[in-house]
Scaffold this motif. Sequence first.
Motif, PDB file in Angstrom:
ATOM      1  N   UNK A  34       0.830  -1.199   0.000  1.00 12.06           N
ATOM      2  CA  UNK A  34       0.000   0.000   0.000  1.00 12.06           C
ATOM      3  C   UNK A  34       0.865   1.249   0.000  1.00 12.06           C
ATOM      4  N   UNK A  35       1.984   1.201   0.728  1.00  9.15           N
ATOM      5  CA  UNK A  35       2.882   2.348   0.766  1.00  9.15           C
ATOM      6  C   UNK A  35       3.538   2.563  -0.589  1.00  9.15           C
ATOM      7  N   UNK A  36       3.930   1.485  -1.247  1.00 11.31           N
ATOM      8  CA  UNK A  36       4.520   1.594  -2.577  1.00 11.31           C
ATOM      9  C   UNK A  36       3.538   2.180  -3.577  1.00 11.31           C
ATOM     10  N   UNK A  37       2.265   1.808  -3.465  1.00 13.68           N
ATOM     11  CA  UNK A  37       1.244   2.370  -4.343  1.00 13.68           C
ATOM     12  C   UNK A  37       1.058   3.860  -4.064  1.00 13.68           C
ATOM     13  N   UNK A  38       1.006   4.216  -2.783  1.00 13.47           N
ATOM     14  CA  UNK A  38       0.747   5.602  -2.413  1.00 13.47           C
ATOM     15  C   UNK A  38       1.896   6.528  -2.779  1.00 13.47           C
ATOM     16  N   UNK A  39       3.122   6.029  -2.750  1.00 14.16           N
ATOM     17  CA  UNK A  39       4.296   6.871  -2.979  1.00 14.16           C
ATOM     18  C   UNK A  39       4.884   6.670  -4.368  1.00 14.16           C
ATOM     19  N   UNK A  40       4.029   6.345  -5.329  1.00 13.18           N
ATOM     20  CA  UNK A  40       4.467   6.204  -6.724  1.00 13.18           C
ATOM     21  C   UNK A  40       3.300   6.563  -7.630  1.00 13.18           C
ATOM     22  N   UNK A  41       3.551   6.508  -8.919  1.00 12.15           N
ATOM     23  CA  UNK A  41       2.487   6.761  -9.900  1.00 12.15           C
ATOM     24  C   UNK A  41       1.749   5.487 -10.297  1.00 12.15           C
ATOM     25  N   UNK A  42       2.073   4.367  -9.652  1.00 11.20           N
ATOM     26  CA  UNK A  42       1.339   3.133  -9.934  1.00 11.20           C
ATOM     27  C   UNK A  42      -0.137   3.340  -9.651  1.00 11.20           C
ATOM     28  N   UNK A  43      -0.990   2.804 -10.504  1.00  8.31           N
ATOM     29  CA  UNK A  43      -2.429   2.977 -10.342  1.00  8.31           C
ATOM     30  C   UNK A  43      -3.124   1.623 -10.403  1.00  8.31           C
ATOM     31  N   UNK A  44      -4.138   1.474  -9.573  1.00  8.87           N
ATOM     32  CA  UNK A  44      -4.911   0.237  -9.569  1.00  8.87           C
ATOM     33  C   UNK A  44      -5.915   0.229 -10.718  1.00  8.87           C
ATOM     34  N   UNK A  45      -6.113  -0.963 -11.272  1.00  7.02           N
ATOM     35  CA  UNK A  45      -7.100  -1.172 -12.346  1.00  7.02           C
ATOM     36  C   UNK A  45      -8.068  -2.260 -11.888  1.00  7.02           C
ATOM     37  N   UNK A  46      -9.353  -2.084 -12.126  1.00  3.18           N
ATOM     38  CA  UNK A  46     -10.302  -3.136 -11.746  1.00  3.18           C
ATOM     39  C   UNK A  46     -10.233  -4.322 -12.698  1.00  3.18           C
ATOM     40  N   UNK A  47     -10.732  -5.455 -12.249  1.00  2.14           N
ATOM     41  CA  UNK A  47     -10.864  -6.609 -13.141  1.00  2.14           C
ATOM     42  C   UNK A  47     -11.708  -6.206 -14.349  1.00  2.14           C
ATOM     43  N   UNK A  48     -11.340  -6.707 -15.516  1.00  4.22           N
ATOM     44  CA  UNK A  48     -12.030  -6.351 -16.748  1.00  4.22           C
ATOM     45  C   UNK A  48     -11.358  -5.232 -17.507  1.00  4.22           C
ATOM     46  N   UNK A  49     -10.294  -4.643 -16.922  1.00  2.17           N
ATOM     47  CA  UNK A  49      -9.542  -3.603 -17.618  1.00  2.17           C
ATOM     48  C   UNK A  49      -8.655  -4.237 -18.676  1.00  2.17           C
ATOM     49  N   UNK A  50      -8.552  -3.596 -19.814  1.00  3.42           N
ATOM     50  CA  UNK A  50      -7.670  -4.063 -20.884  1.00  3.42           C
ATOM     51  C   UNK A  50      -6.338  -3.342 -20.755  1.00  3.42           C
ATOM     52  N   UNK A  51      -5.237  -4.088 -20.790  1.00  2.00           N
ATOM     53  CA  UNK A  51      -3.900  -3.528 -20.674  1.00  2.00           C
ATOM     54  C   UNK A  51      -3.172  -3.649 -22.009  1.00  2.00           C
ATOM     55  N   UNK A  52      -2.426  -2.600 -22.363  1.00  2.00           N
ATOM     56  CA  UNK A  52      -1.668  -2.575 -23.615  1.00  2.00           C
ATOM     57  C   UNK A  52      -0.238  -2.143 -23.307  1.00  2.00           C
ATOM     58  N   UNK A  53       0.749  -2.896 -23.795  1.00  2.00           N
ATOM     59  CA  UNK A  53       2.158  -2.558 -23.580  1.00  2.00           C
ATOM     60  C   UNK A  53       2.579  -1.453 -24.547  1.00  2.00           C
ATOM     61  N   UNK A  54       3.311  -0.464 -24.022  1.00  2.00           N
ATOM     62  CA  UNK A  54       3.701   0.692 -24.819  1.00  2.00           C
ATOM     63  C   UNK A  54       5.165   0.677 -25.237  1.00  2.00           C
ATOM     64  N   UNK A  55       6.023  -0.067 -24.532  1.00  2.00           N
ATOM     65  CA  UNK A  55       7.463   0.092 -24.711  1.00  2.00           C
ATOM     66  C   UNK A  55       8.151  -1.193 -25.169  1.00  2.00           C
ATOM     67  N   UNK A  56       9.257  -1.008 -25.906  1.00  2.00           N
ATOM     68  CA  UNK A  56      10.225  -2.064 -26.165  1.00  2.00           C
ATOM     69  C   UNK A  56       9.698  -3.251 -26.936  1.00  2.00           C
ATOM     70  N   UNK A  57      10.279  -4.410 -26.624  1.00  4.54           N
ATOM     71  CA  UNK A  57       9.979  -5.633 -27.378  1.00  4.54           C
ATOM     72  C   UNK A  57       8.545  -6.097 -27.193  1.00  4.54           C
TER      73      UNK A  57
END
Length: 461
Positions: A97-120
């Motif tokens: 919880x502390x790592x989430x609060x002190x970073x730009x990491x964001x929670x996503x609910x189940x059913x969210x679609x994720x797309x990779x933006x970088x590299x290979x």
Amino acid sequence: YNAMDDRRPMECGGNDAALAGLDLGSVPEDAPGAGRAEEGELPDGWRWSPVSEITRTFTGGTPSREHSEYFGGSIKWAKSGDLNDGVLRDTEETITDEGLAKSNAKKCPAGTLLVALYGATTGKVALLAIEAAINQAICALVPTAASDSEFLMYALTHRRAALLRERYGGAQPNISQTVLRAFELPLPPLPEQQAIAAVLRTVQGAKEACEQVLAATRQLKQSLLHHLFTYGPVPFSQAANVPRKETEIGPMPEHWDAVQLGTVANVRTSTSPVSSIPRATAQPGGRRILFLKVSDLNHPANQRRVVTSAATFSVDDESERALKLVPEGAIVLPKRGAAIATNKKRLTTCGCLLDPNLVGVIPGPQLVSDYLYAWFERFDLRTITDTTTLPQINKKDLEPLQIPLPPLPEQREIAAQLAAVDAKLAAEESRRSALVALFQSLLQHLMTGKVRLPEFGGPQP
């Protein structure tokens, strides 16, 4: 053990019935490219829509690695390497919880679609089955009421080549959230989106079930190899009754011998050069000769037995007798270079000439070739590699190897039991390949409207 012995094909589970119930009409073979220009007009009621109009998007972040207390918590944390072009049920790392609060990491609910933006991994996708946070290399797409997240996953998979053409940058081209938001996808009405996703999910589920069967069968084969070379070809339930002895290569049945490979097989490190086959001796309908190179071991048709090669010859009997060949039933191994680390071993099905980078092991009369091949399947070639200069394996490395030598009838039974496993593996591999081809064909044609489902104007059953 009993399942392997019954010679029946393995099933992939309940998806077979679902697949059998799909009536999709004929799927045309002439699939156009993934680019919008090549896809032609969409069916009535469909439209091209930018991602920004049908989803809410955001990216995440990474907690500072300098703070160990930010990691190892209860929050799943997805990175681009976790994306699997399917349903994501777990992540490699977690954060607190502390790592989430002190970073730009964001929670996503189940059913969210994720797309990779970088590299290979750019363009890879995954549909979250769990709640998870994401890092900055991932863009999350939360669908609006007009779109279905599973359909969008398949639509992005279908148009990946077009999306990758939007990459920019140097050594590792990327796409930005801005580029992704402007990217257009074909969008049918929501009920048709959901129906298309259901069809593709069914086929993908059958493929994944096949992959699970393959993984389980490969694991079973490893267990069976260990059992057969430790107790002989007896049922598992009778293993404890087999008298055994300890040898320098491990325990084996008491009546087996441990012998040096060179005493029961001929190690051939060279054959006649391919130039020794005069063109004048080539005979239509004559004896088939393969000229094997390391690359031939990678051919899809040569997964266990070598049946083809880039260079083949047909010679008369006299010419064949004059050649120094590796005969049918020999085991061919890589002899030098990085190919040794691949641990590929193949059985020959006819006379073969070998490239200097290969070596052949020819079983003598005391050995069944399929048994010797099974023993080599368990053996790691890297353990005998001479690495003083270029990695290589020579006759002096192979001939002293100690191998277990059962009576010939037991060798044949061991080979037969393993052949049953290999046949099941081959059948499941073939089935998986067919499902992959079906999925790709359906993906192309359903996503462009070239094939419509019956309830949306397609052919009726």
